[in-house]
Design a protein around this motif. Structure first.
Motif, PDB file in Angstrom:
ATOM      1  N   TYR A  77       0.742  -1.214   0.115  1.00 33.35           N
ATOM      2  CA  TYR A  77       0.058   0.114   0.093  1.00 33.35           C
ATOM      3  C   TYR A  77       1.060   1.423   0.123  1.00 33.35           C
ATOM      4  CZ  TYR A  77      -3.535  -3.390   1.480  1.00 33.35           C
ATOM      5  OH  TYR A  77      -4.038  -4.657   1.511  1.00 33.35           O
ATOM      6  N   LYS A  78       0.332   2.232  -1.027  1.00 29.73           N
ATOM      7  CA  LYS A  78       1.161   3.662  -0.796  1.00 29.73           C
ATOM      8  C   LYS A  78       0.320   4.646  -0.481  1.00 29.73           C
ATOM      9  CE  LYS A  78       4.238   5.764  -4.010  1.00 29.73           C
ATOM     10  NZ  LYS A  78       3.520   7.259  -4.038  1.00 29.73           N
ATOM     11  N   ASP A  79       0.526   5.399   0.264  1.00 34.35           N
ATOM     12  CA  ASP A  79      -0.235   6.881   0.737  1.00 34.35           C
ATOM     13  C   ASP A  79       0.002   7.653  -0.404  1.00 34.35           C
ATOM     14  OD1 ASP A  79      -1.163   9.010   1.470  1.00 34.35           O
ATOM     15  OD2 ASP A  79      -0.470   8.763   3.441  1.00 34.35           O
ATOM     16  N   ALA A  80      -0.786   7.749  -1.446  1.00 37.95           N
ATOM     17  CA  ALA A  80      -0.615   8.740  -2.634  1.00 37.95           C
ATOM     18  C   ALA A  80      -1.276  10.013  -2.366  1.00 37.95           C
ATOM     19  CB  ALA A  80      -1.106   8.178  -3.895  1.00 37.95           C
ATOM     20  N   GLY A  81      -0.628  10.825  -1.537  1.00 39.46           N
ATOM     21  CA  GLY A  81      -1.251  12.055  -1.162  1.00 39.46           C
ATOM     22  C   GLY A  81      -2.640  11.943  -0.337  1.00 39.46           C
ATOM     23  N   GLY A  82      -2.771  10.932   0.185  1.00 43.93           N
ATOM     24  CA  GLY A  82      -4.280  10.817   0.868  1.00 43.93           C
ATOM     25  C   GLY A  82      -5.044   9.845   0.057  1.00 43.93           C
ATOM     26  N   THR A  83      -4.602   9.217  -0.741  1.00 46.30           N
ATOM     27  CA  THR A  83      -5.552   8.401  -1.371  1.00 46.30           C
ATOM     28  C   THR A  83      -4.386   6.821  -1.415  1.00 46.30           C
ATOM     29  OG1 THR A  83      -5.999   9.965  -3.051  1.00 46.30           O
ATOM     30  CG2 THR A  83      -6.352   7.613  -3.816  1.00 46.30           C
ATOM     31  N   VAL A  84      -5.456   5.768  -1.210  1.00 46.60           N
ATOM     32  CA  VAL A  84      -4.824   4.657  -0.948  1.00 46.60           C
ATOM     33  C   VAL A  84      -4.555   3.960  -2.619  1.00 46.60           C
ATOM     34  CG1 VAL A  84      -5.096   2.129  -0.430  1.00 46.60           C
ATOM     35  CG2 VAL A  84      -6.323   3.800   0.817  1.00 46.60           C
ATOM     36  N   GLU A  85      -3.198   3.916  -2.814  1.00 45.52           N
ATOM     37  CA  GLU A  85      -2.584   3.039  -3.811  1.00 45.52           C
ATOM     38  C   GLU A  85      -2.287   1.792  -3.650  1.00 45.52           C
ATOM     39  OE1 GLU A  85      -1.310   6.261  -6.827  1.00 45.52           O
ATOM     40  OE2 GLU A  85       0.582   4.832  -6.684  1.00 45.52           O
TER      41      GLU A  85
END
Ligand code: SF4
Length: 79
Positions: free
Chosen positions: A35-43
């Protein structure tokens, strides 16, 4: 060439995709960086999915039924 997961596929429901707190939490708990926190979005980091160690930390950190870790090799899902 696109990454092709052989063993594990991970999906999150749209209802939590834009949950900034959860995006940060998921990035923190997953030991193999799926999981990556892409500026507040789950990626989802597709190329890391096969590294999943089935620890369930992502599922325990999320509202019930919103994170899906699918075992492609036997057709079941972690819960
Ligand atoms: S089960 Fe564990 S290793 Fe697999 S995606 Fe969830 S947190 Fe990451």
């Amino acid at each position: 060439m696109a990454a092709k997961n052989l063993f594990i596929d991970v999906e999150v429901d749209d209802s939590i995709r834009s949950d900034a707190a959860l995006a940060a939490k998921l990035e923190e708990v997953c030991p193999v960086d799926i999981y990556k926190d892409a500026g507040g979005t789950v990626e989802i980091v597709a190329e890391n999915c096969d590294e999943c160690v089935l620890c369930k930390l992502c599922i325990e950190a999320s509202p019930p039924g919103t994170v899906h870790v699918k075992k492609l090799y036997d057709g079941t899902e972690l819960s």
